[in-house]
Design an enzyme around this catalytic site. Structure first.
Site, PDB file in Angstrom:
ATOM      1  N   VAL A   1      86.114  -1.481  27.042  1.00 54.82           N
ATOM      2  CA  VAL A   1      85.589  -2.685  27.706  1.00 54.82           C
ATOM      3  C   VAL A   1      85.501  -3.875  26.749  1.00 54.82           C
ATOM      4  O   VAL A   1      85.406  -5.021  27.195  1.00 54.82           O
ATOM      5  CB  VAL A   1      84.217  -2.416  28.355  1.00 54.82           C
ATOM      6  CG1 VAL A   1      84.335  -1.342  29.425  1.00 54.82           C
ATOM      7  CG2 VAL A   1      83.177  -2.029  27.315  1.00 54.82           C
ATOM      8  N   HIS A   2      85.522  -3.612  25.431  1.00 55.67           N
ATOM      9  CA  HIS A   2      85.531  -4.724  24.479  1.00 55.67           C
ATOM     10  C   HIS A   2      86.829  -5.520  24.571  1.00 55.67           C
ATOM     11  O   HIS A   2      86.916  -6.631  24.043  1.00 55.67           O
ATOM     12  CB  HIS A   2      85.336  -4.206  23.052  1.00 55.67           C
ATOM     13  CG  HIS A   2      86.179  -3.026  22.707  1.00 55.67           C
ATOM     14  ND1 HIS A   2      85.754  -1.729  22.908  1.00 55.67           N
ATOM     15  CD2 HIS A   2      87.432  -2.937  22.209  1.00 55.67           C
ATOM     16  CE1 HIS A   2      86.706  -0.897  22.526  1.00 55.67           C
ATOM     17  NE2 HIS A   2      87.745  -1.608  22.101  1.00 55.67           N
TER      18      HIS A   2
ATOM     19  N   HIS B   1      81.325   9.534  14.032  1.00 55.70           N
ATOM     20  CA  HIS B   1      81.795   9.297  12.665  1.00 55.70           C
ATOM     21  C   HIS B   1      80.864   9.953  11.640  1.00 55.70           C
ATOM     22  O   HIS B   1      81.323  10.535  10.648  1.00 55.70           O
ATOM     23  CB  HIS B   1      81.895   7.805  12.389  1.00 55.70           C
ATOM     24  CG  HIS B   1      82.883   7.078  13.262  1.00 55.70           C
ATOM     25  ND1 HIS B   1      83.846   7.736  14.001  1.00 55.70           N
ATOM     26  CD2 HIS B   1      83.059   5.749  13.507  1.00 55.70           C
ATOM     27  CE1 HIS B   1      84.573   6.848  14.663  1.00 55.70           C
ATOM     28  NE2 HIS B   1      84.118   5.632  14.378  1.00 55.70           N
TER      29      HIS B   1
ATOM     30  N   ASP C   1      80.558   5.769  19.008  1.00 59.54           N
ATOM     31  CA  ASP C   1      81.394   6.301  17.925  1.00 59.54           C
ATOM     32  C   ASP C   1      80.605   6.561  16.650  1.00 59.54           C
ATOM     33  O   ASP C   1      81.009   7.398  15.829  1.00 59.54           O
ATOM     34  CB  ASP C   1      82.534   5.329  17.616  1.00 59.54           C
ATOM     35  CG  ASP C   1      83.662   5.398  18.644  1.00 59.54           C
ATOM     36  OD1 ASP C   1      83.691   6.369  19.412  1.00 59.54           O
ATOM     37  OD2 ASP C   1      84.494   4.472  18.673  1.00 59.54           O
TER      38      ASP C   1
ATOM     39  N   GLU D   1      83.357   2.545  27.375  1.00 57.44           N
ATOM     40  CA  GLU D   1      83.822   2.755  26.009  1.00 57.44           C
ATOM     41  C   GLU D   1      83.768   1.394  25.319  1.00 57.44           C
ATOM     42  O   GLU D   1      84.508   0.479  25.667  1.00 57.44           O
ATOM     43  CB  GLU D   1      85.250   3.289  25.956  1.00 57.44           C
ATOM     44  CG  GLU D   1      85.694   3.553  24.521  1.00 57.44           C
ATOM     45  CD  GLU D   1      87.198   3.577  24.324  1.00 57.44           C
ATOM     46  OE1 GLU D   1      87.643   3.968  23.230  1.00 57.44           O
ATOM     47  OE2 GLU D   1      87.938   3.192  25.250  1.00 57.44           O
TER      48      GLU D   1
ATOM     49  N   ASP E   1      87.547   2.327  30.172  1.00 62.44           N
ATOM     50  CA  ASP E   1      88.244   2.314  28.893  1.00 62.44           C
ATOM     51  C   ASP E   1      88.115   0.966  28.193  1.00 62.44           C
ATOM     52  O   ASP E   1      88.325  -0.094  28.797  1.00 62.44           O
ATOM     53  CB  ASP E   1      89.727   2.637  29.133  1.00 62.44           C
ATOM     54  CG  ASP E   1      90.547   2.600  27.864  1.00 62.44           C
ATOM     55  OD1 ASP E   1      90.324   3.448  26.990  1.00 62.44           O
ATOM     56  OD2 ASP E   1      91.403   1.701  27.742  1.00 62.44           O
TER      57      ASP E   1
ATOM     58  N   HIS F   1      89.399  12.735  23.025  1.00 60.96           N
ATOM     59  CA  HIS F   1      90.852  12.527  23.017  1.00 60.96           C
ATOM     60  C   HIS F   1      91.266  11.511  21.953  1.00 60.96           C
ATOM     61  O   HIS F   1      92.306  11.664  21.312  1.00 60.96           O
ATOM     62  CB  HIS F   1      91.335  12.087  24.404  1.00 60.96           C
ATOM     63  CG  HIS F   1      91.034  10.655  24.735  1.00 60.96           C
ATOM     64  ND1 HIS F   1      89.874  10.274  25.359  1.00 60.96           N
ATOM     65  CD2 HIS F   1      91.729   9.508  24.505  1.00 60.96           C
ATOM     66  CE1 HIS F   1      89.876   8.947  25.518  1.00 60.96           C
ATOM     67  NE2 HIS F   1      90.981   8.462  25.008  1.00 60.96           N
ATOM     68  N   ASP F   2      90.450  10.463  21.767  1.00 59.98           N
ATOM     69  CA  ASP F   2      90.772   9.449  20.764  1.00 59.98           C
ATOM     70  C   ASP F   2      90.670   9.999  19.349  1.00 59.98           C
ATOM     71  O   ASP F   2      91.583   9.846  18.538  1.00 59.98           O
ATOM     72  CB  ASP F   2      89.825   8.245  20.891  1.00 59.98           C
ATOM     73  CG  ASP F   2      90.350   7.211  21.870  1.00 59.98           C
ATOM     74  OD1 ASP F   2      91.576   7.138  22.065  1.00 59.98           O
ATOM     75  OD2 ASP F   2      89.535   6.480  22.441  1.00 59.98           O
TER      76      ASP F   2
END
Length: 572
Positions: free
Chosen positions: A246-247, A310, A306, A281, A244, A374-375
């Site tokens: 990692v940034h 998007h 993402d 992620e 989850d 989920h996000d």
């Protein structure tokens, strides 16, 4: 039995058993230990640190009474596995199915999820990805407020329940990926502070305090998370981990935690004789994340992307707010399908700066892409999902793309049940402030944030899938569409080819149609409400389409918001 705990700055540690209490002896490197011959599998215990406590074990394997209760000794060797013939599953060419154990079935348990594996096998997916299963406050949570990271949520079925689910998945031919959270711990029941400097002292994100990966005493903190990863892959036979955010891992060391983890997992894969997958992620759009260690990268097998989500979302939904503004054109969708990253060094209006780097030479399977997850569902105020027409178009592009597709539970039949954010904090301050914190997190996203109360039980109950929807014709029809697309993907090598330089896209910005060429395959999509007529090579064969599509010798007419897939003998 020997009890061990790391507490480098403590002056005394005591082990509390049901009928006794005894001191631990300090060893090297901040570790303490004591032998308790009378303890074994099933024994409850806690620790006192400098007279304060009692606290659960930081590496507790089981929390039968929840995050505020005692730890319980758990012996992994007592479970009998039946997956001895399982050789693992490679991410390449695979499809992932993400689910939340508590909302996947009415019962919300590992055992109940086992009863739905036939559905996933018939759908054609290859991996089940479980949202986090660590213990959390209360009885319901997305899982990202987890603590006691080595244990398993008892509400779902505890450690044996997870093993039974993994064992059943392997018998059914499905790999298992587990979502783990290493960038923070939950705000409730986090008892790591008394034991040592697990945290850096500054906020890492909206979710919590950043972990100490590069400060004093951080060697053992890093081992805490790496050993946790190894536990899931070795002792629970998990096939991969989704890491989850990692940034939000703040690590200034020469060897990043992710690189260290990748090397350790690679060694473990050699030992257990099956492929092990690490999926990050990351919103950095940094190709070093998925560049192999030997080439100077961080060694992740893949990362969530993402940008593809998007671009697909804006095309099928028409939404343009927040970060979707940068993806509103057919040009952006074409770039996503051919380059992977849309933000590859150019300007991001949402961030107000340039962002990312080109993903040159990166194979498509290293980018896990989705139409929903989920996000992207749950970070909408109401947790609402895409309508059926949007899913048909989006799935047609996602499942014919060069990336690793991921589906979100219920998407395949167009589930109407929302998936809003939900929690069940015990402390009144956390419980009452959750809605406000959630609204602050999404300031600037362009939402009029009116969301259900995250703490209300009904918010969680409404997120549970309604499997009875499959009896409705429109939902069953969409499920058949997903099954057909997945079967086509597995039958046509062109569709799993990960070479992005072999994907060609044509589009018309004004008319809003797009054609994707995958060798001899052509995927045609009409996003606008009006019909459009497109040219196809002579002799092209229609493989899949929605109702209303008509065709001639060298043309196809797509009604508004429809998709068709052709195969041509001529490689464009």
């Amino acid at each position: 039995m020997i009890f061990e705990v790391w507490a480098p700055r403590a002056t005394s540690i005591e082990l509390s058993l049901p009928d006794s209490r005894r001191p631990l002896r300090r060893r090297d490197n901040g570790w303490w230990s004591v032998e308790a011959p009378e303890a074994g599998h099933g024994t409850d215990y806690r620790y006192f640190v400098d007279g304060e406590g009692p606290y659960p074990d930081p590496r507790s394997r089981r929390q039968p009474e929840g995050i505020f209760g005692p730890s319980r000794v758990y012996d992994h060797a007592r479970f009998t596995w039946s997956d001895h013939e399982w050789k693992g599953r490679d991410l390449r060419g695979s499809i992932i199915y993400e689910l939340h154990v508590g909302a996947f079935t009415a019962e919300g348990t590992f055992t109940a999820a086992l009863d739905r594996l036939d559905h996933l096998v018939e759908l054609g997916v290859d991996f089940v990805e479980l949202m986090p299963v660590a213990p959390v406050p209360g009885g319901r949570n997305w899982g990202y407020d987890g603590v006691d990271l080595y244990a398993v949520n008892e509400t779902y079925g505890g450690p044996d329940g997870l093993k039974e689910l993994v064992d059943g998945c392997h018998r059914a031919g499905l790999g298992v990926i587990l979502d783990v959270v290493y960038n923070h711990l939950g705000p409730s029941g986090n008892f790591l502070h008394p034991f040592g400097p697990y945290f850096s002292g500054y906020a890492g994100s909206f979710w919590g305090e950043a972990v100490n990966l590069d400060g004093p005493d951080s060697d053992e903190v890093r081992r805490y998370f790496i050993d946790n990863a190894v536990q899931w892959l070795r002792d629970y036979h998990i096939d991969g981990l989704r890491l989850d955010a990692v940034h939000a891992l703040h690590d200034r060391r020469a060897v990043h935690l992710l690189a260290e983890l990748a090397a350790e997992v690679d060694a473990l894969a050699c030992s257990v004789g099956r492929p092990l997958t690490l999926i990050a992620e990351s919103d950095l759009n940094d190709p070093r994340m998925i560049t192999p260690l030997e080439a100077g990268g961080l060694g992740m097998t893949a990362q969530w992307n993402d940008d593809v989500h998007h671009a697909l979302h804006t095309a099928v939904s028409g939404e343009r707010h927040g970060y979707y503004a940068d993806f509103a054109s057919m040009e952006a969708l074409a770039k996503a399908l051919t380059n992977g990253f849309v933000h590859d060094g150019g300007y991001s209006s949402f961030r107000g700066r340039s962002h990312g780097a080109p993903a040159r030479g990166v194979p498509g399977y290293r980018l896990v892409c989705c139409l929903q997850n989920h996000d992207q569902v749950g970070n909408r105020p109401a947790g609402d999902r895409l309508p059926l027409t949007a899913l048909k178009l989006g799935a047609g592009l996602l499942l014919t793309s060069p990336f690793t597709p991921m589906l979100f539970m219920g998407e395949e039949w167009g589930a109407r049940t929302p998936f809003p954010f939900f929690t069940d904090h015990v402390e009144p301050a956390l419980r009452e402030g959750e809605a406000e914190r959630r609204a602050r997190e999404f300031e600037g996203f362009g939402y009029d944030w009116i969301a259900p109360d995250p703490s209300a039980e009904d918010t969680f109950l409404r997120a549970k899938l309604e499997w009875s929807e499959l009896k409705d014709e429109e939902h069953w029809s969409l499920l058949c569409w997903y099954r057909d697309l997945i079967a086509l993907r597995k039958a046509m090598p062109e569709l799993t080819d990960p070479r992005l330089d072999r994907v060609r896209v044509e589009f018309d910005e004004a008319s809003r149609w797009l054609m994707v060429h995958r060798s001899s395959l052509i995927v045609m999509v009409n996003f606008c409400p009006d019909s459009v007529t497109l040219t196809v090579p002579l002799g092209a064969v229609l493989l899949a389409s929605e109702e209303g599509v008509t065709a001639g010798r060298d043309w196809v007419r797509l009604p508004g918001q429809t998709l068709a897939i052709y195969r041509s003998e001529i490689n464009p």
